[in-house]
Enzyme design. Structure first.
Site, PDB file in Angstrom:
ATOM      1  N   ASN A 171      27.275 -65.331 -19.295  1.00 32.59           N
ATOM      2  CA  ASN A 171      26.608 -64.506 -20.303  1.00 32.59           C
ATOM      3  C   ASN A 171      25.112 -64.786 -20.293  1.00 32.59           C
ATOM      4  O   ASN A 171      24.684 -65.934 -20.438  1.00 32.59           O
ATOM      5  CB  ASN A 171      27.164 -64.812 -21.697  1.00 32.59           C
ATOM      6  CG  ASN A 171      26.599 -63.893 -22.762  1.00 32.59           C
ATOM      7  OD1 ASN A 171      27.011 -62.746 -22.894  1.00 32.59           O
ATOM      8  ND2 ASN A 171      25.640 -64.388 -23.533  1.00 32.59           N
ATOM      9  N   GLU A 172      24.329 -63.721 -20.074  1.00 31.32           N
ATOM     10  CA  GLU A 172      22.869 -63.792 -20.175  1.00 31.32           C
ATOM     11  C   GLU A 172      22.289 -64.979 -19.408  1.00 31.32           C
ATOM     12  O   GLU A 172      21.506 -65.771 -19.933  1.00 31.32           O
ATOM     13  CB  GLU A 172      22.441 -63.827 -21.640  1.00 31.32           C
ATOM     14  CG  GLU A 172      22.805 -62.557 -22.394  1.00 31.32           C
ATOM     15  CD  GLU A 172      22.400 -62.560 -23.859  1.00 31.32           C
ATOM     16  OE1 GLU A 172      22.278 -61.474 -24.442  1.00 31.32           O
ATOM     17  OE2 GLU A 172      22.208 -63.668 -24.428  1.00 31.32           O
TER      18      GLU A 172
ATOM     19  N   CYS B 287      19.580 -81.065  -9.780  1.00 33.30           N
ATOM     20  CA  CYS B 287      18.621 -80.005  -9.454  1.00 33.30           C
ATOM     21  C   CYS B 287      17.489 -80.529  -8.582  1.00 33.30           C
ATOM     22  O   CYS B 287      17.020 -79.831  -7.671  1.00 33.30           O
ATOM     23  CB  CYS B 287      18.080 -79.381 -10.740  1.00 33.30           C
ATOM     24  SG  CYS B 287      19.298 -78.341 -11.597  1.00 33.30           S
TER      25      CYS B 287
ATOM     26  N   GLU C  65      25.734 -55.252 -24.287  1.00 38.07           N
ATOM     27  CA  GLU C  65      25.491 -55.546 -25.701  1.00 38.07           C
ATOM     28  C   GLU C  65      24.415 -54.582 -26.187  1.00 38.07           C
ATOM     29  O   GLU C  65      23.317 -54.552 -25.640  1.00 38.07           O
ATOM     30  CB  GLU C  65      25.037 -56.994 -25.915  1.00 38.07           C
ATOM     31  CG  GLU C  65      26.073 -58.034 -25.537  1.00 38.07           C
ATOM     32  CD  GLU C  65      25.600 -59.460 -25.797  1.00 38.07           C
ATOM     33  OE1 GLU C  65      24.609 -59.638 -26.549  1.00 38.07           O
ATOM     34  OE2 GLU C  65      26.203 -60.389 -25.233  1.00 38.07           O
TER      35      GLU C  65
END
Length: 659
Positions: A141-142, A153, A298
């Site tokens: 999501n998003e 990382c 959305e």
């Protein structure tokens, strides 16, 4: 063309599920999204899955012929995962792990996160692969290009750099690390951007954003491969937005079936004219990512507000009008967030269709009307395309490079693009917003604002476009740097100066100061933010500065190059000048436009095998009169309209054109 809702059954008692589904069916809802935040309910204990409740919900909707999109719940890992595997949590620029219990704080490069992502996505897709009610999947999501600074990382970033540059010597050379004794002598010295300082090397910061975007894309593809293997007949998408660190949208959606976007037009009063059509811009950009229609996953349904003060309540017509605005820009499905106001959790004041009171109110009845009208229009226009001959070029690299080193107060990359887009809307002209590296064959006019970074392949395509007869518009801050974010030792616009027929001999970052220019007819226009002082080589001057030490110097030029024309705008204008200039260019290219379109009206032309359809949206709080060019039949009211009609605030009309 259909309307849906986001639904959270895990927040509600079971007795509401049947009632909600039945009410959705009665008003014409066609699709629901489920489960994108429900990991703790699907896997309450490590390795122990509970799908019974989701099975029940899917069955409730299935018997009512409401289709299901399932979200993979990886945006919100359960607390047992974070507790047992803290490496799954992002590390911020201060070197601290983010707080758990807040969404979106998972690290894409964590091996633990990958392990449990694989497990939950495998379990869900295996269970629902053959469920005919489940039509597709939303990944996470998003997602955004999160600047996580954890050890995972850092190690992955080193590998990313080795793949791109091979050696530390090459990195030192390409970045110019000699500045401030920043040269690397060992790979252990290469880290994520801890400290987040704007004084860090801008080449390094741009590459870290590229790496962060690539990490996000890799995480999407990691899930996509699992879903595609188990659910080959179901679509796969993810929902993006315009907040956070924007990724490379084109890479993110390359292997997905279509783009999905979360669309929340502001409900507050808009005082900045250039922001009025901001969400039309976003939708045009979304359509351009894969050059086809997209979904809104959305959509605004009520007063926004949670971790921020609440905005204004949507005025009558906004819920319906903004949905049609998106449809007119290519959104073939619009899913509204959310069906019910939450009564628990951080988003309880991000309002949905039904209020906390559970009483059907004004927004509900407007939403029901929207469902009816969209279902009716879908019978007339089941499939449609949008074909435009004007394009604006967009690049995520340009955007982020501009953010790393802000050029002057008030000058933002996206605002440069929006200014042109806004002017084209005011002229009733449809516009594609496309990747700056795309082929330009289908276009007659291409606007390339702020090509701050210079790419040889893009330059070649721009020359080919102009040589073939296209009209190109360039702006200030073009040809400043190479793709490593290093300044070029040549006059701007660097490798475009031949086709532009002009060089920048000096510039003045004026910020919020207001200057003026004068065009060939003697008309005066305001300008702001930046002034390139131009020296034509072969170009014709069509506007000069009216102020300061560069009074009477060239501000805007046009150059005839082979079969085409190149305009160079050395400064930033209000909409009046863009409208005036674009009108002349559209006349030259024999492209249709509206000379006196009322402020706030937005036009879209939809096409299918049955003909052309004109959608008119009144994006204002005032009644507007539209003076059309063609007779048309109203699809909504099923009656013949003349060329002219009025629209209520946020009103909509869809006409089948009679040409």
């Amino acid at each position: 063309m259909r309307i849906g809702v986001d639904y959270y059954p895990e927040h509600w008692d079971r007795q509401l599920w049947e009632k909600d589904a039945q009410l959705m069916k009665e008003i014409g809802v066609k699709v629901v999204r489920l489960a994108e935040f429900a990991w703790c309910k699907l896997e309450p204990i490590e390795g122990q899955y509970d799908f019974k409740w989701l099975d029940d919900v899917i069955e409730i909707f299935s018997v009512r012929n409401i289709e299901i999109v399932l979200g993979t719940p990886t945006n919100t890992p359960p607390l047992w995962l974070y507790e047992k595997y803290p490496d799954a949590i992002q590390v911020n620029e201060s070197g601290e792990r983010q707080f758990i219990g807040i969404r979106g704080h998972r690290c894409y490069n964590s091996s633990s996160m990958r392990k449990y992502t694989k497990a939950i996505v495998e379990a869900m897709t295996e269970r629902y692969a053959n469920n005919k009610a489940v039509i597709g999947w939303q990944i996470d999501n998003e997602l955004d290009a999160t600047h996580c600074c954890c050890d995972n990382c850092t190690e992955k970033f080193r590998g990313w750099l080795k793949n791109k540059y091979s050696t530390l010597e090459n990195i030192n050379k390409e970045y110019g690390n000699v500045v401030w004794s920043g040269e690397y002598s060992a790979w252990s010295q290469v880290t994520a951007p801890l400290g987040g300082s704007p004084f860090l090397n801008p080449s390094y910061l741009l590459d870290y954003n590229r790496f962060a975007s690539d990490s996000m894309v890799e995480y999407i593809d990691f899930q996509r491969e699992i879903i595609r293997k188990n659910c080959p007949s179901q679509f796969i998408t993810t929902n993006t937005w315009f907040t956070g660190n924007l990724p490379n949208f084109y890479d993110a959606f390359e292997n997905l079936d279509f783009v999905s976007y979360d669309n929340y037009p502001t409900t507050n009063e808009i005082t900045d004219e250039e922001e009025l059509h901001s969400h039309a811009f976003h939708c045009d950009l979304m359509r351009g990512i894969k050059k086809k229609n997209f979904w809104i996953m959305e959509q605004l349904s009520g007063t926004p507000g949670c971790w921020m003060p609440m905005q204004r309540t949507p005025k009558p017509g906004m819920i319906k009008g903004y949905s049609f605005q998106a449809i007119g820009r290519g959104a073939e499905t619009v899913v509204h967030f959310r069906w019910r106001n939450a009564i628990i959790g951080a988003e309880m004041f991000w309002h949905g269709i039904l209020d906390h009171s559970n009483v059907k109110g004004r927004r509900f009845y407007e939403f029901a009307e929207l469902c009816r009208e969209v279902n009716k229009i879908n019978e007339e226009i089941p499939d449609y395309k949008i074909n435009n001959e004007v394009a604006i070029l967009y690049s995520s690299d340009q955007d982020f490079a501009f953010k790393i080193q802000p050029q002057v107060e008030g000058l933002y990359y996206l605002q440069q693009l929006k200014a042109f887009h806004n002017a084209l809307i005011r002229l009733g002209v449809g516009t594609d917003i496309i990747n700056w590296s795309e082929s330009l064959n289908k276009y007659k006019v291409v606007i390339a604002p702020t090509l701050y970074l210079t790419d040889d392949n893009v330059t070649t395509e721009l020359y080919r476009f102009v040589e073939a007869g296209g009209t190109l518009i360039l702006t200030n801050r073009t040809g400043v740097k190479n793709m490593n974010n290093v300044c070029l030792m040549e006059q701007m616009p660097s490798n475009l100066k031949e086709c532009a027929g002009v060089v920048v001999k000096e510039y003045d970052p004026i910020g919020h100061s207001i200057h003026t220019i004068k065009d060939e007819a003697g008309k005066v226009y305001q300008c702001k933010q930046w002034c390139d002082i131009l020296e034509p080589t072969t170009a014709k001057v069509i506007a000069t500065y009216n102020d300061d030490f560069y009074i009477d110097e060239a501000a805007v030029t046009v150059n005839k190059y082979k079969k085409g024309n190149v305009y160079y705008l050395g400064t930033v204008f209000n909409s009046d000048y863009y409208i005036e200039l674009l009108s002349k260019i559209l006349d030259e290219k024999e492209l249709p436009y509206y000379k006196k379109l009322p402020y706030g009206l937005e036009l879209s032309v939809l096409e299918n095998e049955n003909g052309k359809y004109l959608m008119v949206f009144n994006n204002s709080n005032e009644i507007k009169c539209f003076e059309g060019k063609h007779e048309g039949k109203s699809i909504i009211r099923n009656e013949l309209d003349g060329k002219s009609f009025t629209l209520e605030p946020y009103g909509i009309e869809v006409l089948q054109l009679v040409e």
